[in-house]
Design a protein around this motif. Structure first.
Motif, PDB file in Angstrom:
ATOM      1  N   ALA A  20    -113.180  -1.809  17.339  1.00 37.15           N
ATOM      2  CA  ALA A  20    -113.069  -0.473  16.753  1.00 37.15           C
ATOM      3  C   ALA A  20    -111.587  -0.097  16.734  1.00 37.15           C
ATOM      4  N   VAL A  21    -111.055   0.087  15.547  1.00 34.50           N
ATOM      5  CA  VAL A  21    -109.615   0.372  15.415  1.00 34.50           C
ATOM      6  C   VAL A  21    -109.396   1.886  15.556  1.00 34.50           C
ATOM      7  N   SER A  22    -108.814   2.253  16.699  1.00 33.91           N
ATOM      8  CA  SER A  22    -108.807   3.662  17.113  1.00 33.91           C
ATOM      9  C   SER A  22    -107.451   4.342  16.940  1.00 33.91           C
ATOM     10  N   LYS A  23    -106.537   3.711  16.216  1.00 34.65           N
ATOM     11  CA  LYS A  23    -105.207   4.317  16.009  1.00 34.65           C
ATOM     12  C   LYS A  23    -105.342   5.727  15.435  1.00 34.65           C
ATOM     13  N   THR A  24    -104.528   6.624  15.923  1.00 32.66           N
ATOM     14  CA  THR A  24    -104.481   8.066  15.583  1.00 32.66           C
ATOM     15  C   THR A  24    -105.672   8.863  16.140  1.00 32.66           C
ATOM     16  N   GLU A  43    -105.328  -1.076  18.589  1.00 32.82           N
ATOM     17  CA  GLU A  43    -104.268  -0.095  18.359  1.00 32.82           C
ATOM     18  C   GLU A  43    -103.077  -0.827  17.749  1.00 32.82           C
ATOM     19  N   ASN A  44    -102.243  -0.080  17.012  1.00 26.77           N
ATOM     20  CA  ASN A  44    -101.109  -0.746  16.370  1.00 26.77           C
ATOM     21  C   ASN A  44     -99.748  -0.235  16.836  1.00 26.77           C
ATOM     22  N   LYS A  45     -99.738   0.703  17.796  1.00 23.32           N
ATOM     23  CA  LYS A  45     -98.456   1.212  18.289  1.00 23.32           C
ATOM     24  C   LYS A  45     -98.429   1.174  19.817  1.00 23.32           C
ATOM     25  N   MET A  64    -103.882  -5.515  20.550  1.00 21.93           N
ATOM     26  CA  MET A  64    -102.682  -5.085  19.834  1.00 21.93           C
ATOM     27  C   MET A  64    -102.737  -5.708  18.452  1.00 21.93           C
ATOM     28  N   ILE A  65    -102.867  -4.876  17.425  1.00 20.90           N
ATOM     29  CA  ILE A  65    -103.067  -5.425  16.076  1.00 20.90           C
ATOM     30  C   ILE A  65    -101.912  -5.115  15.131  1.00 20.90           C
ATOM     31  N   GLY A  66    -100.913  -4.363  15.601  1.00 20.45           N
ATOM     32  CA  GLY A  66     -99.807  -3.988  14.722  1.00 20.45           C
ATOM     33  C   GLY A  66     -98.540  -4.772  15.036  1.00 20.45           C
ATOM     34  N   PHE A 146    -106.058 -17.312  14.462  1.00 21.02           N
ATOM     35  CA  PHE A 146    -105.261 -16.701  13.392  1.00 21.02           C
ATOM     36  C   PHE A 146    -105.808 -15.328  13.015  1.00 21.02           C
ATOM     37  N   MET A 147    -104.913 -14.514  12.509  1.00 23.42           N
ATOM     38  CA  MET A 147    -105.286 -13.175  12.041  1.00 23.42           C
ATOM     39  C   MET A 147    -104.657 -12.938  10.677  1.00 23.42           C
ATOM     40  N   CYS A 148    -105.320 -12.164   9.834  1.00 24.71           N
ATOM     41  CA  CYS A 148    -104.656 -11.714   8.597  1.00 24.71           C
ATOM     42  C   CYS A 148    -105.071 -10.304   8.256  1.00 24.71           C
ATOM     43  N   VAL A 149    -104.178  -9.631   7.548  1.00 26.23           N
ATOM     44  CA  VAL A 149    -104.512  -8.355   6.916  1.00 26.23           C
ATOM     45  C   VAL A 149    -104.553  -8.656   5.421  1.00 26.23           C
ATOM     46  N   ALA A 150    -105.744  -8.733   4.888  1.00 29.55           N
ATOM     47  CA  ALA A 150    -105.892  -9.096   3.476  1.00 29.55           C
ATOM     48  C   ALA A 150    -105.457  -7.918   2.599  1.00 29.55           C
ATOM     49  N   GLY A 181    -111.023  -9.032   8.280  1.00 28.76           N
ATOM     50  CA  GLY A 181    -112.056  -8.122   7.789  1.00 28.76           C
ATOM     51  C   GLY A 181    -111.837  -6.734   8.350  1.00 28.76           C
ATOM     52  N   MET A 182    -111.758  -5.736   7.443  1.00 29.81           N
ATOM     53  CA  MET A 182    -111.559  -4.340   7.814  1.00 29.81           C
ATOM     54  C   MET A 182    -112.665  -3.517   7.139  1.00 29.81           C
ATOM     55  N   SER A 183    -112.542  -2.207   7.188  1.00 25.22           N
ATOM     56  CA  SER A 183    -113.638  -1.366   6.658  1.00 25.22           C
ATOM     57  C   SER A 183    -114.108  -1.810   5.272  1.00 25.22           C
ATOM     58  N   ASN A 184    -113.140  -2.110   4.398  1.00 25.81           N
ATOM     59  CA  ASN A 184    -113.490  -2.412   3.009  1.00 25.81           C
ATOM     60  C   ASN A 184    -114.117  -3.777   2.783  1.00 25.81           C
ATOM     61  N   ILE A 197    -113.900  -8.787  13.670  1.00 22.29           N
ATOM     62  CA  ILE A 197    -113.641  -7.851  12.580  1.00 22.29           C
ATOM     63  C   ILE A 197    -112.999  -6.597  13.168  1.00 22.29           C
ATOM     64  N   ARG A 198    -112.068  -6.010  12.410  1.00 24.88           N
ATOM     65  CA  ARG A 198    -111.306  -4.847  12.882  1.00 24.88           C
ATOM     66  C   ARG A 198    -111.624  -3.659  11.988  1.00 24.88           C
ATOM     67  N   VAL A 199    -112.465  -2.772  12.468  1.00 29.13           N
ATOM     68  CA  VAL A 199    -112.957  -1.694  11.614  1.00 29.13           C
ATOM     69  C   VAL A 199    -112.530  -0.336  12.160  1.00 29.13           C
ATOM     70  N   GLY A 200    -111.821   0.434  11.346  1.00 25.48           N
ATOM     71  CA  GLY A 200    -111.352   1.756  11.748  1.00 25.48           C
ATOM     72  C   GLY A 200    -112.048   2.862  10.992  1.00 25.48           C
ATOM     73  N   THR A 201    -111.628   3.069   9.746  1.00 26.23           N
ATOM     74  CA  THR A 201    -112.077   4.207   8.932  1.00 26.23           C
ATOM     75  C   THR A 201    -113.604   4.342   8.875  1.00 26.23           C
ATOM     76  N   LEU A 202    -114.280   3.258   8.744  1.00 23.30           N
ATOM     77  CA  LEU A 202    -115.737   3.317   8.594  1.00 23.30           C
ATOM     78  C   LEU A 202    -116.391   3.916   9.847  1.00 23.30           C
ATOM     79  N   GLU A 206    -111.504   9.025   8.082  1.00 23.01           N
ATOM     80  CA  GLU A 206    -110.121   8.889   7.618  1.00 23.01           C
ATOM     81  C   GLU A 206    -109.145   9.235   8.737  1.00 23.01           C
ATOM     82  N   ARG A 207    -107.982   8.571   8.706  1.00 20.68           N
ATOM     83  CA  ARG A 207    -106.946   8.891   9.694  1.00 20.68           C
ATOM     84  C   ARG A 207    -106.058  10.011   9.188  1.00 20.68           C
ATOM     85  N   ASN A 208    -105.663  10.906  10.093  1.00 23.70           N
ATOM     86  CA  ASN A 208    -104.730  11.973   9.742  1.00 23.70           C
ATOM     87  C   ASN A 208    -103.414  11.699  10.458  1.00 23.70           C
TER      88      ASN A 208
HETATM   89  C1  LIG Z   1    -105.662   0.113  10.600  1.00 25.03           C
HETATM   90  C2  LIG Z   1    -105.944  -1.330  10.725  1.00 25.03           C
HETATM   91  C3  LIG Z   1    -107.256  -1.827  10.595  1.00 25.03           C
HETATM   92  C4  LIG Z   1    -108.451  -0.958  10.270  1.00 25.03           C
HETATM   93  O1  LIG Z   1    -108.422  -0.561   8.935  1.00 25.03           O
HETATM   94  P1  LIG Z   1    -109.621   0.272   8.280  1.00 25.03           P
HETATM   95  O2  LIG Z   1    -109.423   0.090   6.828  1.00 25.03           O
HETATM   96  O3  LIG Z   1    -109.441   1.687   8.722  1.00 25.03           O
HETATM   97  O4  LIG Z   1    -110.893  -0.299   8.781  1.00 25.03           O
HETATM   98  C5  LIG Z   1    -107.454  -3.186  10.779  1.00 25.03           C
HETATM   99  N1  LIG Z   1    -106.429  -4.019  11.050  1.00 25.03           N
HETATM  100  C6  LIG Z   1    -105.159  -3.585  11.169  1.00 25.03           C
HETATM  101  C7  LIG Z   1    -104.085  -4.560  11.475  1.00 25.03           C
HETATM  102  C8  LIG Z   1    -104.879  -2.232  11.015  1.00 25.03           C
HETATM  103  O5  LIG Z   1    -103.616  -1.810  11.115  1.00 25.03           O
END
Ligand SMILES: *Cc1c(COP(=O)(O)O)cnc(C)c1O
Length: 211
Positions: A20-24, A43-45, A64-66, A146-150, A181-184, A197-202, A206-208
């Motif tokens: 669960a991606v909990s940033k912000t 978290e990314n920070k 740590m994902i950022g 390995f990790m990727c942000v598609a 894999g992220m929310s989308n 899988i790294r899912v935040g928004t879903l 939305e993040r503010n």
């Molecule tokens: C924010 C973030 C996510 C989550 O993204 P969502 O679209 O909110 O699910 C996953 N991976 C990384 C590296 C991120 O920075």
């Protein structure tokens, strides 16, 4: 929120972990997701991570994902379960050096810039062989995968080609973990062999960033 988390968990096969991606998001909200049964948070920070850790249960596995700056490595390496975002040899060397000082081993993933995007961190595919070889020589790093942000796509199907390539690379180097894999696009990522899988928004909405 609970229904969404349970639905995603249900789609995750046996050996896949939902992060669960909990940033912000505040500690209170994170605790709600924890109480549903989630133990992995991303978290990314660094500063945000350090603020939240003492406010939340100690059995959480923090990811740590950022992008990680080398001067902050020493602050988190003994507090996180896995660093997904190792994107340079220099960073790998600093993590190893700090891990040696603390006499610990650190779990890491190599971040791959799988779609060759200017705006993204990570190794290009043609740099990977050298990166894996060098990182495998570092005594106090455990290279797990390995990790990727598609790319962001209107149609998540368009990321299938990148996820397939990631799976091929993971198999080529006989690694265990594939963080993609992220929310989308997490459903496509799961079909192509993701096991983190790294899912935040879903989950959190939305993040503010203005707060
Ligand atoms: C924010 C973030 C996510 C989550 O993204 P969502 O679209 O909110 O699910 C996953 N991976 C990384 C590296 C991120 O920075």
């Amino acid at each position: 929120m609970k229904d969404t988390v349970l639905t995603i968990l249900n789609e995750c096969h046996n050996n896949c972990t939902l992060i669960a991606v909990s940033k912000t998001k505040s500690a209170d909200i994170i605790k709600e997701v924890y109480d549903i049964g989630i133990k992995d948070f991303g978290e990314n920070k660094v500063q945000e991570l350090l603020t939240k850790i003492p406010l939340l249960p100690s059995d959480i596995r923090w990811h740590m994902i950022g992008h990680l700056q080398t001067n902050k490595v020493k602050d988190i390496i003994d507090k996180v379960y896995l660093i997904h975002s190792v994107d340079s040899i220099k960073l790998a060397n600093v993590i190893n050096k700090e891990a040696l000082k603390k006499n610990i081993n650190v779990n890491i993933l190599i971040e791959i810039n799988i779609a060759n995007e200017e705006s993204k961190y990570g190794f290009k595919v043609n740099e990977l062989e050298e990166a894996v070889t060098e990182i495998r020589c570092l005594s106090n790093l455990n290279l797990l995968g390995f990790m990727c942000v598609a790319p962001y796509q209107e149609n998540s199907e368009d990321n299938r080609v990148y996820f397939k390539k990631m799976k091929e690379l993971k198999d080529k180097y006989k690694l265990e973990v594939l963080s993609m894999g992220m929310s989308n696009d997490y459903k496509i990522a799961l079909e192509e062999g993701s096991n983190y899988i790294r899912v935040g928004t879903l989950i959190f909405g939305e993040r503010n960033y203005n707060k």
